[in-house]
Design a protein around this motif. Structure first.
Motif, PDB file in Angstrom:
ATOM      1  N   LEU A  19      19.077  33.007  60.600  1.00 12.99           N
ATOM      2  CA  LEU A  19      20.150  33.266  61.328  1.00 12.99           C
ATOM      3  C   LEU A  19      21.414  32.900  60.245  1.00 12.99           C
ATOM      4  CD1 LEU A  19      19.836  32.189  65.030  1.00 12.99           C
ATOM      5  CD2 LEU A  19      20.041  34.421  64.160  1.00 12.99           C
ATOM      6  N   ALA A  20      21.211  31.964  59.557  1.00 14.40           N
ATOM      7  CA  ALA A  20      22.298  31.355  58.684  1.00 14.40           C
ATOM      8  C   ALA A  20      22.666  32.394  57.685  1.00 14.40           C
ATOM      9  CB  ALA A  20      22.007  29.855  58.126  1.00 14.40           C
ATOM     10  N   LEU A  21      21.445  33.079  57.105  1.00 12.55           N
ATOM     11  CA  LEU A  21      21.697  34.052  56.005  1.00 12.55           C
ATOM     12  C   LEU A  21      22.399  35.288  56.557  1.00 12.55           C
ATOM     13  CD1 LEU A  21      18.483  33.534  54.058  1.00 12.55           C
ATOM     14  CD2 LEU A  21      20.684  32.829  53.115  1.00 12.55           C
ATOM     15  N   SER A  22      22.097  35.665  57.725  1.00  9.59           N
ATOM     16  CA  SER A  22      22.741  36.726  58.277  1.00  9.59           C
ATOM     17  C   SER A  22      24.222  36.502  58.142  1.00  9.59           C
ATOM     18  CB  SER A  22      22.218  36.824  59.956  1.00  9.59           C
ATOM     19  OG  SER A  22      22.959  37.985  60.526  1.00  9.59           O
ATOM     20  N   ASP A  23      24.896  37.924  57.878  1.00 12.69           N
ATOM     21  CA  ASP A  23      26.337  37.758  57.870  1.00 12.69           C
ATOM     22  C   ASP A  23      27.013  37.854  59.251  1.00 12.69           C
ATOM     23  OD1 ASP A  23      26.505  37.497  55.199  1.00 12.69           O
ATOM     24  OD2 ASP A  23      26.467  39.480  54.792  1.00 12.69           O
TER      25      ASP A  23
END
Length: 66
Positions: A19-23
């Protein structure tokens, strides 16, 4: 490591990182799901990504105003 970080299973930790890597996902959304503050998410990412990947991620989220 915060109490919230310690309570995460490997599967949940993987979900958090994804989720954190998702923009498209904000820190507020991550906090709602995982109960972690922005600084705690950054610490998780720092510990789990390669140094260059972490730096690239930080630059990207800074530009996007996540």
């Amino acid at each position: 490591m915060s109490a919230g970080e310690k309570n995460l299973s490997k599967e949940r930790m993987s979900e958090l990182i994804e989720l954190a890597l998702s923009d498209k996902v904000s820190f507020n959304a991550i906090r709602g799901e995982f109960g972690l503050r922005e600084i705690e998410v950054k610490n998780v990412m720092r510990k789990n990504l390669k140094p260059k990947s972490y730096i690239a991620w930080r630059k990207r989220i800074f530009r996007k105003g996540k």
